[in-house]
Design a protein around this motif. Sequence first.
Motif, short mmCIF file in Angstrom:
data_model
loop_
_atom_site.label_atom_id
_atom_site.label_comp_id
_atom_site.label_asym_id
_atom_site.label_seq_id
_atom_site.Cartn_x
_atom_site.Cartn_y
_atom_site.Cartn_z
N ASP A 176 25.39 21.19 24.89
CA ASP A 176 25.20 21.39 23.46
C ASP A 176 26.19 22.44 22.97
O ASP A 176 26.00 23.64 23.19
CB ASP A 176 23.77 21.83 23.17
CG ASP A 176 23.49 21.97 21.68
OD1 ASP A 176 24.42 21.77 20.87
OD2 ASP A 176 22.34 22.26 21.33
N SER A 209 26.64 23.67 20.13
CA SER A 209 26.11 24.60 19.13
C SER A 209 25.53 25.86 19.77
O SER A 209 25.33 26.87 19.09
CB SER A 209 25.06 23.93 18.27
OG SER A 209 23.87 23.71 19.00
N LEU A 210 25.26 25.82 21.07
CA LEU A 210 24.70 26.98 21.75
C LEU A 210 25.76 28.03 22.08
O LEU A 210 25.42 29.16 22.38
CB LEU A 210 23.98 26.55 23.04
CG LEU A 210 22.72 25.73 22.84
CD1 LEU A 210 22.21 25.22 24.17
CD2 LEU A 210 21.66 26.52 22.12
N SER A 212 16.67 35.30 23.73
CA SER A 212 17.06 34.72 22.45
C SER A 212 17.85 33.42 22.67
O SER A 212 17.68 32.44 21.93
CB SER A 212 17.88 35.71 21.62
OG SER A 212 19.07 36.05 22.27
N HIS A 213 18.67 33.38 23.70
CA HIS A 213 19.42 32.16 24.00
C HIS A 213 18.47 31.08 24.51
O HIS A 213 18.64 29.89 24.20
CB HIS A 213 20.52 32.46 25.02
CG HIS A 213 21.63 31.47 25.00
ND1 HIS A 213 22.54 31.39 23.97
CD2 HIS A 213 21.97 30.49 25.86
CE1 HIS A 213 23.40 30.42 24.22
NE2 HIS A 213 23.07 29.86 25.36
N HIS A 237 15.40 30.67 23.55
CA HIS A 237 14.73 30.13 22.36
C HIS A 237 15.63 29.14 21.63
O HIS A 237 15.16 28.06 21.22
CB HIS A 237 14.31 31.26 21.41
CG HIS A 237 13.16 32.06 21.92
ND1 HIS A 237 11.89 31.56 22.04
CD2 HIS A 237 13.09 33.34 22.36
CE1 HIS A 237 11.08 32.48 22.51
NE2 HIS A 237 11.80 33.58 22.73
N ARG A 238 16.92 29.47 21.49
CA ARG A 238 17.85 28.54 20.84
C ARG A 238 18.00 27.26 21.66
O ARG A 238 18.04 26.15 21.12
CB ARG A 238 19.22 29.20 20.63
CG ARG A 238 19.20 30.25 19.54
CD ARG A 238 20.59 30.67 19.10
NE ARG A 238 21.52 31.03 20.15
CZ ARG A 238 21.65 32.25 20.68
NH1 ARG A 238 20.89 33.24 20.25
NH2 ARG A 238 22.55 32.48 21.62
N PHE A 239 18.06 27.41 22.99
CA PHE A 239 18.17 26.27 23.89
C PHE A 239 16.94 25.37 23.77
O PHE A 239 17.06 24.15 23.66
CB PHE A 239 18.34 26.76 25.34
CG PHE A 239 18.20 25.69 26.37
CD1 PHE A 239 19.20 24.75 26.56
CD2 PHE A 239 17.07 25.62 27.16
CE1 PHE A 239 19.08 23.75 27.52
CE2 PHE A 239 16.93 24.65 28.12
CZ PHE A 239 17.93 23.71 28.30
N GLU A 271 14.85 25.09 21.26
CA GLU A 271 14.88 24.41 19.96
C GLU A 271 15.84 23.23 19.98
O GLU A 271 15.56 22.17 19.42
CB GLU A 271 15.24 25.39 18.84
CG GLU A 271 14.14 26.39 18.53
CD GLU A 271 12.81 25.71 18.21
OE1 GLU A 271 12.79 24.75 17.42
OE2 GLU A 271 11.79 26.15 18.76
N SER A 272 16.97 23.41 20.63
CA SER A 272 17.96 22.33 20.74
C SER A 272 17.40 21.15 21.52
O SER A 272 17.57 19.99 21.13
CB SER A 272 19.22 22.87 21.41
OG SER A 272 20.11 21.83 21.69
N LYS A 320 14.72 19.37 19.45
CA LYS A 320 15.35 18.58 18.39
C LYS A 320 15.90 17.27 18.95
O LYS A 320 15.71 16.20 18.37
CB LYS A 320 16.47 19.41 17.75
CG LYS A 320 17.21 18.70 16.65
CD LYS A 320 18.30 19.59 16.08
CE LYS A 320 19.15 18.84 15.08
NZ LYS A 320 20.29 19.65 14.63
#
Length: 138
Positions: free
Chosen positions: A32, A34-35, A43-44, A46-48, A50-51, A54
């Motif tokens: 991804d 966008s990561l 924090s990374h 959490h973004r991972f 969410e990705s 999605k």
Amino acid sequence: LSGVGAATASAILVTSWPEDVAMMADEALEADPSLGKRQYSLSHLHRFLESMKKKAKELGGAWTPAAVSRALWTASQLDDVQQTRDDNTVLSQKKRGKTATIDQKTMPPAKHKKASSSENSQPPVRTRRSKRLKTAYK
């Protein structure tokens, strides 16, 4: 727990909550774009997550974040196997005296000519896998 980072925590949590958590595998992180740069912070993570959620929702059906992460890891492994087969075919053709083109960026480091002392002897980067995974992730 002391000494347990985000990636290890995700590996532990995914066994109980595969519908909410994905294993933070390097191959899934790299797929991804966008990561951004690979990091192992909360924090990374959490973004991972969410990705992966999605992408699972986008794929629909029985896809979970854990299944998406596992599929990306599997695709990476299969790509490595194919790359090794391609490299072996080229080397085999060369040994038999057939004309073959060797892509220096995808050859294993041990097969490269030795760098002169004035050259930086960094091993080549396998960019083909990363590009394919990023394309597959879209």
